[in-house]
Design an enzyme around this catalytic site. Structure first.
Site, mmCIF file in Angstrom:
data_model
loop_
_atom_site.group_PDB
_atom_site.id
_atom_site.type_symbol
_atom_site.label_atom_id
_atom_site.label_comp_id
_atom_site.label_asym_id
_atom_site.label_seq_id
_atom_site.Cartn_x
_atom_site.Cartn_y
_atom_site.Cartn_z
ATOM 1 N N ALA A 107 20.195 1.077 -3.053
ATOM 2 C CA ALA A 107 18.738 1.883 -2.684
ATOM 3 C C ALA A 107 18.057 1.645 -2.118
ATOM 4 C CB ALA A 107 19.733 2.584 -3.935
ATOM 5 N N SER B 252 18.195 -1.016 -7.430
ATOM 6 C CA SER B 252 16.902 0.012 -6.686
ATOM 7 C C SER B 252 16.004 -1.178 -6.402
ATOM 8 C CB SER B 252 16.364 1.074 -8.423
ATOM 9 O OG SER B 252 15.666 -0.567 -9.041
ATOM 10 N N ASP B 253 16.076 -0.345 -4.916
ATOM 11 C CA ASP B 253 14.345 -1.343 -4.740
ATOM 12 C C ASP B 253 13.149 -1.441 -5.966
ATOM 13 O OD1 ASP B 253 12.855 -2.378 -2.744
ATOM 14 O OD2 ASP B 253 13.041 -1.022 -1.018
ATOM 15 N N TRP B 254 12.339 -1.870 -5.306
ATOM 16 C CA TRP B 254 11.826 -2.392 -6.337
ATOM 17 C C TRP B 254 10.465 -1.205 -6.542
ATOM 18 C CZ3 TRP B 254 15.274 -5.362 -6.754
ATOM 19 C CH2 TRP B 254 14.927 -6.204 -7.140
ATOM 20 N N ALA C 185 11.982 2.016 -6.781
ATOM 21 C CA ALA C 185 12.859 3.196 -5.841
ATOM 22 C C ALA C 185 12.798 4.109 -7.324
ATOM 23 C CB ALA C 185 13.000 2.721 -5.390
#
Length: 830
Positions: A192, A224-226, A228
């Site tokens: 995401a 998640s993206d880091w 996010a």
């Protein structure tokens, strides 16, 4: 891999609700949590669209570097991309990595997108097919792939907060389509993105459930993206399964409390934990049976796992990477110059700074450190060794900031060996740790207890005298001294919390100083380690820029005296990188002037373009040939030499339309207005927008020349196709040239009589054929039923419109000489 759902449920039952919640946050930056109670080890993740970095930013930990994603899409060759996925899997296994954070399936919506090199294409069909091939190649060897960044994360400006406003139909038919293809291919994770879509941040967006998990049946992990994840309950109630990185963040203990307080349903957490355990089981990391790594004897514990390509076979890997360079290289124009005949060459002039230091990869979190890189100059020299003389002239310096200090230009002041001295100091300036490093780009200096300051020292060995540009990049308190004299000293707080900027590409602060050629000078940079500033420290240095007029004259003189000239121009890391979009497409006045000067001096000039995405080529009609090299990876120079001298055909076709000038492009807006970025073009991005506005670009999507010519002779389609059925199209082509070659036959659809808003035409399928001179072959192109369907917003469902349909076949979106009509019929009701 064979763990059943019943076994996973049994293991889940051994964990308390709190333990299940804690599983869903990272343990470190790149690792998930272990849970001994169920035999779960940590899972290791790594960036990796073009190479697998591993857990550390350290130039001593090298990686195989493949061509950029845009170059892979330019191959239009799924079998080759699958094999390259196997190379990435082997690299991951060698580095102990379980999860590869690739492929990137966002689209080239605007040519200004700063991260296009890491994305595949402007077209959802091509992106989906190439992305799915990479997923299959990676996962065939027991490494999990990750489709990212879900969804509409197609530009970098304000990417952490931008709210993309996109219509439901465009979202379904265009932006979600490549992710659906990845899910169909069995991708194990979906990432995401940072952005919001239609008012809701993606880590809390309903799109994570519908269509991803419900309609498509995705049973993997949504990560998640880091950084996010910014809230606890909203993201935990959504379809997000794993919050990275760790150990701190909005989930962890906060999520466990939210479950205990009833703010987040236990069932939601159970589903997330179940998905994580299912992934771990597939990776062989669950139940105490680690089948994901070889034993000491090199044998695999789980016979079901496919064998991993042997990374020791470096020659095979290098050969495949070199083949990929040629396969993705796009010949944009050729006026009977290429291929060059080595037997008829006495002298070849290789010109340009990018020729000697070819840019092999884009900037940002996806960067790796290859063991060795082959420049265009080295590739040409190797190909012509013993046959022709090769002369190199650097030409004017390309526009852009000073590069990181290179080991060839400095020595460690303590040992005298090439490189720099890295020291970690305490608050009183005492040395806690020291080591020699290869260059000035130090993104993760080793942290030791009590570390307060990073110091990088280098003894410069200037080969050119004059006013040098020196600098240090990073955030916080920084200083720079030269032979004890202070050049810089100040506090430089971060203007952004974008991790790609803070940890990978911080801005540099510059000063100028006079250096004497041959006289060493001690350069020392320091930066304090403060919360929120990261620890990336980059020392940069550049000699005085040569006089532009004199450099152009020298380049023209060398070109005029040669039998052929190869001039290489391209972008810089600060022109194409994660973290920001481009503001223009020009290569700069000096590089454009260089190509013009060389082409005027020698009609047998090959202009090689070294960029990850579109750039303006105002001299394209002046050069004898124009060759697009992309960011070609570590074997770039060898692969390009194969193309230049005819050992390989340039196999690439454009995955993105290239404008003549930026102002012509139908979509140029990447900057949000009031935090929102409206995708007002709807379905009409890329070549679709060009067709809609009736503007001719410099080069169409799908364009690319080979070393032979083709005639498109016949298109065969059935008179009727039923809605919901795949369609088979046959295209007969003939090789009309004097050399065997490969042609990518492209099939487009059009519905000119449709009652709906439709693109003028859209890519529906493609197939590659090979033929000898004079030979006729037939390309069989499967057009999937999805190419004829549309998303009904009113019914919230897929529908297929009955009526006439036009099928077009050709060499690009703008060159479709064959046309046939068919009727789309609804099947009779049962």
């Amino acid at each position: 891999m064979g763990t059943s759902d019943e076994e996973i449920d049994r293991l889940l039952g051994k964990l308390t609700p709190r333990a299940r919640a804690l599983l869903l946050s990272g343990a470190t930056t790149w690792r998930t949590r272990a849970e001994p109670a169920v035999g779960l080890r940590e899972l290791v993740m790594s960036d990796g669209p073009a190479g697998v970095r591993g857990e550390a930013w350290d130039e001593r930990h090298t990686s195989v570097l493949l061509p950029s994603a845009s170059a892979l899409a330019a191959t239009w060759d799924e079998a080759l991309v699958e094999r390259l996925g196997g190379v990435l899997a082997a690299e991951a296994r060698r580095k102990g990595v379980d999860v590869l954070l690739a492929p990137t399936l966002n689209l080239h919506r605007s040519p200004l997108g700063g991260r296009h090199f890491e994305c595949l294409s402007e077209d959802p069909e091509l992106t989906g097919r190439i992305g799915a091939a990479l997923v299959r190649g990676v996962q065939a060897h027991g490494v999990a792939a990750t489709a990212k960044h879900y969804v509409a994360n197609d530009s970098e400006t304000d990417r952490l907060t931008v709210d993309v406003r996109v219509g439901e139909r465009a979202l379904r038919e265009v932006y979600l389509a490549p992710f659906e293809a990845a899910v169909t291919a069995g991708v194990r994770l979906v990432m995401a993105g940072y952005n919001a879509v239609n008012g809701t941040t993606m880590t809390a967006n309903a799109l994570l459930t519908d269509p991803l998990k419900s309609e498509w049946g995705f049973d993997g992990v949504v990560v998640s993206d880091w950084g996010a994840v910014r809230g606890t309950t909203d993201t935990a109630r959504a379809g997000l399964d794993l919050a990275m990185p760790g150990p701190d963040g909005p989930w962890g203990e906060a999520l466990a409390r939210a479950v205990a307080d009833g703010h987040v349903p236990e069932a939601a957490v159970d589903d997330k934990a179940r998905r994580l355990l299912r992934l771990a089981a597939w990776l062989g990391a669950l139940g105490g049976r680690d089948t994901s790594r070889p034993t000491a004897t090199g044998e695999w514990r789980n016979a079901e796992r496919p064998p991993v390509p042997d990374p020791a076979r470096a020659r095979d890997v290098r050969g495949l990477a070199r083949r990929a360079v040629a396969a993705g290289t796009v010949l944009l124009a050729n006026r009977d110059v290429l291929p060059l005949d080595p037997g008829r060459l006495g002298t070849v002039a290789v010109i340009g700074a990018h020729a000697a230091r070819t840019r092999t990869q884009g900037g940002g979190s996806a960067g790796v450190f290859p063991r060795a890189e082959v420049s265009v100059l080295e590739g040409v020299r190797a190909a012509l060794r013993g046959r022709a003389r090769v002369v190199h002239v650097p030409g004017p310096r390309p526009d852009g900031p000073a590069p990181p200090l290179d080991r060839d230009d400095c020595t460690d002041p303590r040992s005298g060996l090439p490189g720099v001295l890295l020291r970690m100091l305490d608050a009183d300036g005492r040395e806690l740790y020291a080591e020699r490093r290869r260059g000035g780009r130090l993104l993760e200096p080793r942290l030791v207890p009590g570390a307060h300051t990073v110091e990088v020292g280098a003894r410069l060995r200037p080969r050119t005298g004059g006013s040098w540009t020196l600098g240090v990049a990073g955030f916080g308190r920084m200083s720079l001294t030269l032979d004890g004299r202070t050049l810089l000293d100040g506090d430089f707080p971060p203007a952004t919390d974008d991790p790609a900027v803070v940890h990978v590409n911080p801005p540099a602060q510059h000063a100028r100083a006079d250096l004497v050629a041959g006289r060493d000078a001690l350069l020392v940079a320091r930066r304090e380690l403060a919360p929120g500033t990261g620890r990336a420290t980059v020392v940069v240095a550049a000699p005085p820029a040569p006089d532009v007029t004199a450099s152009l004259t020298e380049a023209a003189r060398a070109a005029g005296a040669a039998d052929a000239a190869v001039v290489v121009v391209g972008t810089t890391e600060h022109g194409e990188s994660e973290g920001y979009d481009r503001t223009g497409l020009t290569l700069g006045a000096t590089q454009d002037a260089l190509v013009r000067a060389v082409a005027a001096a020698n009609p047998r000039t090959v202009a090689v373009v070294n960029s990850g995405g579109p750039v303006e080529l105002p001299w394209r009609e002046e050069a004898g040939a124009v060759l697009l090299a992309w960011f070609p990876g570590q074997e770039g120079g060898g692969g390009l030499a194969d193309v230049l001298f005819g050992r390989a055909e340039p196999g690439g076709r454009l995955p993105t339309t290239w404008p003549a000038v930026l102002a012509d492009a139908p979509v140029t807006r990447t900057r949000p207005d009031g935090g929102r970025l409206a995708y007002d073009e709807g379905l009409h991005l890329g070549y679709r927008g060009w067709l809609r506005h009736r503007r001719p670009p410099a080069y169409w999507f799908g364009h690319g020349l080979g070393y032979t010519t083709w005639a498109y002779e016949e298109l065969t389609v059935p008179p009727v196709t039923r809605a919901g059925d795949d369609l088979t199209v046959r295209v007969r082509v003939r090789n009309t040239g004097a050399r065997a070659g490969r042609e990518v036959v492209q099939v487009y659809l059009a519905r000119p009589a449709s009652a709906l808003d439709r693109p003028v035409r859209w890519l529906a399928g493609y197939a590659a054929v090979r033929a000898r001179p004079g030979e006729t072959v037939t390309a069989t192109v499967r057009v999937p039923a999805r190419s004829l369907r549309h998303w009904s917003v009113a019914e919230h469902a897929w529908r297929t419109e009955a009526g006439p349909c036009r099928v077009l076949a050709g060499r690009s979106a703008g060159d479709v000489p064959l046309v046939a009509d068919l009727e789309v019929a609804h099947p009779p009701l049962a």
